[in-house]
Design a protein around this motif. Sequence first.
Motif, short mmCIF file in Angstrom:
data_model
loop_
_atom_site.label_atom_id
_atom_site.label_comp_id
_atom_site.label_asym_id
_atom_site.label_seq_id
_atom_site.Cartn_x
_atom_site.Cartn_y
_atom_site.Cartn_z
N LEU A 4 32.84 -56.85 47.77
CA LEU A 4 32.39 -58.29 48.05
C LEU A 4 31.00 -58.61 46.99
O LEU A 4 30.93 -59.49 46.61
CB LEU A 4 31.62 -58.02 49.50
CG LEU A 4 31.02 -59.18 49.94
CD1 LEU A 4 31.68 -60.62 49.70
CD2 LEU A 4 30.68 -59.04 51.26
N HIS A 64 30.42 -61.57 44.40
CA HIS A 64 29.72 -62.73 44.90
C HIS A 64 28.62 -62.99 43.78
O HIS A 64 28.30 -64.15 43.58
CB HIS A 64 28.85 -62.26 46.23
CG HIS A 64 28.14 -63.52 46.95
ND1 HIS A 64 29.14 -64.69 47.52
CD2 HIS A 64 26.96 -63.77 46.99
CE1 HIS A 64 28.14 -65.53 47.86
NE2 HIS A 64 26.80 -65.13 47.81
N CYS A 106 25.40 -57.70 51.14
CA CYS A 106 26.81 -57.48 51.13
C CYS A 106 27.46 -56.03 51.17
O CYS A 106 28.20 -55.78 50.51
CB CYS A 106 27.41 -58.23 49.76
SG CYS A 106 27.14 -59.79 49.51
N LYS A 137 26.13 -61.33 54.83
CA LYS A 137 27.96 -61.41 54.54
C LYS A 137 28.71 -60.50 54.95
O LYS A 137 30.07 -60.66 54.99
CB LYS A 137 28.16 -61.74 52.91
CG LYS A 137 27.84 -62.90 52.51
CD LYS A 137 28.06 -63.47 51.43
CE LYS A 137 29.43 -63.79 51.30
NZ LYS A 137 29.50 -65.40 52.03
N GLU A 142 32.33 -63.81 55.00
CA GLU A 142 33.27 -63.96 53.78
C GLU A 142 34.35 -63.98 54.28
O GLU A 142 34.94 -63.32 55.15
CB GLU A 142 32.74 -62.85 52.61
CG GLU A 142 33.13 -61.37 53.23
CD GLU A 142 34.38 -60.95 53.34
OE1 GLU A 142 35.34 -61.63 52.62
OE2 GLU A 142 34.62 -59.73 53.82
N LEU A 151 37.19 -63.24 51.69
CA LEU A 151 37.93 -63.21 50.49
C LEU A 151 39.35 -62.23 50.84
O LEU A 151 39.51 -61.48 51.60
CB LEU A 151 37.17 -62.16 49.73
CG LEU A 151 35.71 -62.58 49.35
CD1 LEU A 151 34.85 -61.52 48.57
CD2 LEU A 151 35.82 -64.07 48.74
N THR A 192 35.84 -67.15 46.12
CA THR A 192 34.52 -67.34 46.40
C THR A 192 34.02 -68.75 45.53
O THR A 192 33.27 -69.13 46.17
CB THR A 192 33.62 -66.08 45.57
OG1 THR A 192 34.25 -65.14 46.01
CG2 THR A 192 32.10 -66.28 45.69
N PRO A 222 36.45 -71.64 48.01
CA PRO A 222 36.68 -71.35 49.54
C PRO A 222 37.30 -72.28 50.12
O PRO A 222 37.10 -73.77 49.76
CB PRO A 222 35.47 -70.80 49.71
CG PRO A 222 34.37 -71.60 49.18
CD PRO A 222 34.81 -71.82 47.75
N LYS A 272 34.81 -64.41 61.81
CA LYS A 272 35.57 -63.50 61.11
C LYS A 272 36.46 -62.25 61.65
O LYS A 272 37.54 -62.07 61.48
CB LYS A 272 34.39 -62.41 60.12
CG LYS A 272 35.02 -61.55 59.08
CD LYS A 272 36.01 -62.29 58.29
CE LYS A 272 36.64 -61.09 57.19
NZ LYS A 272 35.91 -60.48 56.30
#
Length: 437
Positions: free
Chosen positions: A11, A15, A82, A119, A148, A150, A159, A162, A208
Amino acid sequence: MRISVIGCGYLGAVHAAAMAKLGHDVIGIDVDARRISELQAGRAPFFEPGLPELLTEAQQTGRLAFSTDLAEAASAVVHFVCVGTPQRKGENAADLRYVDAAFSSLAEHLNPGDVVVGKSTVPVGTASRLADEVREITPEAVLAWNPEFLREGHAVKDTLTPDRFVYGVPSGPAGEAATAALDEVYAVPLAQGTPRLVMDYATAELVKAAANSFLATKISFINAMAEVCDAAGADVTALADAIGMDERIGRKFLNAGVGFGGGCLPKDIRAFMARAGELGADQALTFLREVDAINMRRRTRVVELTRELAGGSLIGKRITVLGAAFKPESDDVRDSPALSVAAQLQLQGATVTVTDPEALANAKQRFPELSYEPDSKTAIGRAHVLVLLTEWKEYRELDPATVANQVTEKRILDGRNVLDPVAWREAGWTFKGIGRP
């Protein structure tokens, strides 16, 4: 803006490079000196399409640097955390040691007005707790949660462009300041029309968890339908096409096969169940236990089907497993269905060879007892059964007539339902799909 990214794994590395691409000055921090050395040299420490080029481009601008010294984050005004949240050993709950350590260490280097942005995927309630800890050390710093979304293999695109931004922020002026800072960070994609939703910490954390749980449920649902199709002699692929035309359902994630794996969906739905239990809401998520059970049962079913294809016994049979990564365009083997099946086949007496374009180095670390062959043609040679478990393009495009000349017996199990059964059968193969007659 001057941005720091704490944690440069999958991640964080993507990022950091993407933020530099958007025009910010970025310092990526990680405790793994080897990983930082690779990133400093412009090399991605894992396989992700487009990332090496993005790293090179960003570093050539002078806007991207990497370090193991967290003190270098002190000059940043926005800090993205992250780090990973793996599953605790012996439990379903998430292991938050790395998140807690990152926030604790970063707090010492914060300045008044800084915005810390989580994140990582965390259990609901984590952001509120960490916000209190940040305020104790630096009262004028503010925490935001920006989950996130992803997809491995598409992380660079996801990223930079999005499908949405989610901001979890506190109420009042602090939340307004955090929102303004994130709007500045993401000014380019926001100007291109990417929608953003601003909400409280708990809802942002749940977005999430809920998204991954829904995706996992769709996959397990179609795999449950595959079991029924096997029993009824129906075709799960045609079934998925038909129900997928209903716009309320949609066709994505309705591909029956060996099931999901990787470092997100399995651990995230288990952590979600664990956290719901802690909150006294465990009954609300009991369906996820069956989602998880269906998913794991698919691996056992693939072993059973392979044994049937091999004539009823795996002892002494040479089995070639096509794929080691949990999905194509990735070298990630965490909770890989392909490797799980390969190991079970070997335990039942087969001689197993695993091949994969990118993931063999990681696979060897996880399952050193298996045999690996990077060249797919060599791996296929003299096999009694081929088992396709990761749908890389080179496997989807195999020519059945050509492959027929390389194997000992023309038997193949399509564990991802991506091959044309008619073409393979016409070439003389005994072909078996998942939930297909």
